[in-house]
Design a protein around this motif. Structure first.
Motif, PDB file in Angstrom:
ATOM      1  N   ALA A  26     -17.239  25.462  -0.052  1.00 55.34           N
ATOM      2  CA  ALA A  26     -16.520  25.538   1.235  1.00 55.34           C
ATOM      3  C   ALA A  26     -16.911  26.810   1.987  1.00 55.34           C
ATOM      4  O   ALA A  26     -17.046  27.874   1.382  1.00 55.34           O
ATOM      5  CB  ALA A  26     -15.018  25.537   0.965  1.00 55.34           C
TER       6      ALA A  26
ATOM      7  N   GLY B 191     -16.460  15.709   3.049  1.00 53.65           N
ATOM      8  CA  GLY B 191     -15.232  16.435   2.712  1.00 53.65           C
ATOM      9  C   GLY B 191     -14.072  15.915   3.548  1.00 53.65           C
ATOM     10  O   GLY B 191     -12.930  15.822   3.073  1.00 53.65           O
TER      11      GLY B 191
ATOM     12  N   ARG C 193      -9.991  26.694  -4.695  1.00 53.33           N
ATOM     13  CA  ARG C 193     -10.630  25.396  -4.433  1.00 53.33           C
ATOM     14  C   ARG C 193     -12.040  25.356  -5.044  1.00 53.33           C
ATOM     15  O   ARG C 193     -12.443  24.372  -5.650  1.00 53.33           O
ATOM     16  CB  ARG C 193     -10.678  25.123  -2.933  1.00 53.33           C
ATOM     17  CG  ARG C 193     -10.535  23.666  -2.604  1.00 53.33           C
ATOM     18  CD  ARG C 193      -9.677  23.436  -1.390  1.00 53.33           C
ATOM     19  NE  ARG C 193     -10.189  24.108  -0.229  1.00 53.33           N
ATOM     20  CZ  ARG C 193     -11.239  23.691   0.459  1.00 53.33           C
ATOM     21  NH1 ARG C 193     -11.896  22.618   0.084  1.00 53.33           N
ATOM     22  NH2 ARG C 193     -11.630  24.335   1.534  1.00 53.33           N
TER      23      ARG C 193
HETATM   24  O1   DC Z   1     -16.018  20.397   2.513  1.00 50.74           O
HETATM   25  P1   DC Z   1     -14.480  20.445   2.471  1.00 50.74           P
HETATM   26  O2   DC Z   1     -13.981  21.803   2.104  1.00 50.74           O
HETATM   27  O3   DC Z   1     -13.835  19.915   3.713  1.00 50.74           O
HETATM   28  O4   DC Z   1     -14.098  19.444   1.288  1.00 50.74           O
HETATM   29  C1   DC Z   1     -12.774  19.107   0.999  1.00 50.74           C
HETATM   30  C2   DC Z   1     -12.618  18.856  -0.484  1.00 50.74           C
HETATM   31  O5   DC Z   1     -13.319  17.691  -0.887  1.00 50.74           O
HETATM   32  C3   DC Z   1     -13.083  19.985  -1.411  1.00 50.74           C
HETATM   33  O6   DC Z   1     -12.084  20.206  -2.373  1.00 50.74           O
HETATM   34  C4   DC Z   1     -14.320  19.445  -2.075  1.00 50.74           C
HETATM   35  C5   DC Z   1     -14.167  17.962  -1.993  1.00 50.74           C
HETATM   36  N1   DC Z   1     -15.423  17.252  -1.795  1.00 50.74           N
HETATM   37  C6   DC Z   1     -15.978  16.623  -2.887  1.00 50.74           C
HETATM   38  O7   DC Z   1     -15.451  16.721  -3.987  1.00 50.74           O
HETATM   39  N2   DC Z   1     -17.109  15.902  -2.718  1.00 50.74           N
HETATM   40  C7   DC Z   1     -17.706  15.813  -1.532  1.00 50.74           C
HETATM   41  N3   DC Z   1     -18.820  15.074  -1.401  1.00 50.74           N
HETATM   42  C8   DC Z   1     -17.149  16.464  -0.408  1.00 50.74           C
HETATM   43  C9   DC Z   1     -16.010  17.203  -0.584  1.00 50.74           C
END
Ligand code: DC
Length: 229
Positions: free
Chosen positions: A27, A50, A186
């Motif tokens: 992130a 995400g 996270r």
């Molecule tokens: O990129 P982001 O921070 O908005 O993602 C939100 C959440 O989703 C974060 O906890 C990671 C997860 N994620 C994931 O596990 N697989 C992905 N392809 C994209 C995001």
């Protein structure tokens, strides 16, 4: 600073799809900005995966479903009417802002660790790429699980401090220490879960290019990335 894989690992092979670019990373590394820029240059659509996990987490909260209730959240994910575009929509309603709320930040890693939710989202992401004839797709498992045949795989990262600063700016939040703590939590959950965890930079797939954006802006990173296509 960039670590390039060996030339043989980066050379396109005949069965790779030249219209697919995968961008993975933690992130706040700048994935969305880079994905948009690369997509604009290549005339492709861009998908923020995400946002899809966020949409599921948001809907669970709205419906009063415990994000840790794996079967209930999986059912919700399968039934969700989700449109992915510049502005993600659930049941026709724009949720672009709602899915960035701190309440969603707090539970989205739990939702994204649910293997059945992942299976559903991965299938939708692969269908999206087919439907759009390619695209620039960003997330955590794109180059490894969702689109292993992508022509170009980028693992974008930056220092934890820099990523927290960017996230705080994006979300207009001034409590930087709180943003940094939430981000670190996270990161830990996303990289230690059993299902498709985010790898550490040193463990990324051999055919991915690791890009560190700590001291570089998006335009500088884009210039370099375009030379690899
Ligand atoms: O990129 P982001 O921070 O908005 O993602 C939100 C959440 O989703 C974060 O906890 C990671 C997860 N994620 C994931 O596990 N697989 C992905 N392809 C994209 C995001």
């Amino acid at each position: 600073m960039m670590q390039r894989p060996s030339p043989s690992a980066r050379s396109p092979v005949p069965d790779k799809d030249p219209r697919v670019v995968a961008i993975d990373g933690p992130a706040g590394a700048g994935k969305s900005t880079l994905a948009r820029l690369v997509a604009g240059h290549l005339g492709l659509k861009w998908l923020d995966t995400g946002a899809m996990y966020r949409a599921v987490a948001y809907c669970a909260l709205v419906k009063g479903i415990d994000p840790g209730d794996a079967p209930a959240v999986a059912k919700l994910a399968r039934e969700l009417v989700l449109e992915m575009g510049e502005q993600p929509k659930v049941d026709g309603v724009d949720v672009a802002e709602a899915i960035r709320a701190p309440q969603v930040d707090a539970v989205v890693s739990t939702v994204a660790a649910n293997p059945e939710v992942r299976a559903e989202m991965v299938a939708r992401q692969q269908a999206w790429v087919k439907e759009h004839g390619g695209g620039v797709v960003e997330g955590r498992d794109i180059g490894t699980v969702v689109l292993p045949d992508a022509q170009l795989k980028i693992y974008l990262t930056a220092s934890a401090d820099q990523r927290a600063r960017r996230r705080a700016l994006e979300n207009a939040r001034h409590d930087l220490p709180a943003v940094a703590r939430a981000l670190a939590l996270r990161d830990r959950l996303d990289s230690t879960r059993a299902a498709s965890p985010l790898p550490a930079p040193q463990d990324v797939a051999a055919d991915a290019v690791v890009v560190d954006s700590t001291d570089r802006d998006a335009t500088e990173v884009l210039e370099e990335v375009l030379t690899w296509l």
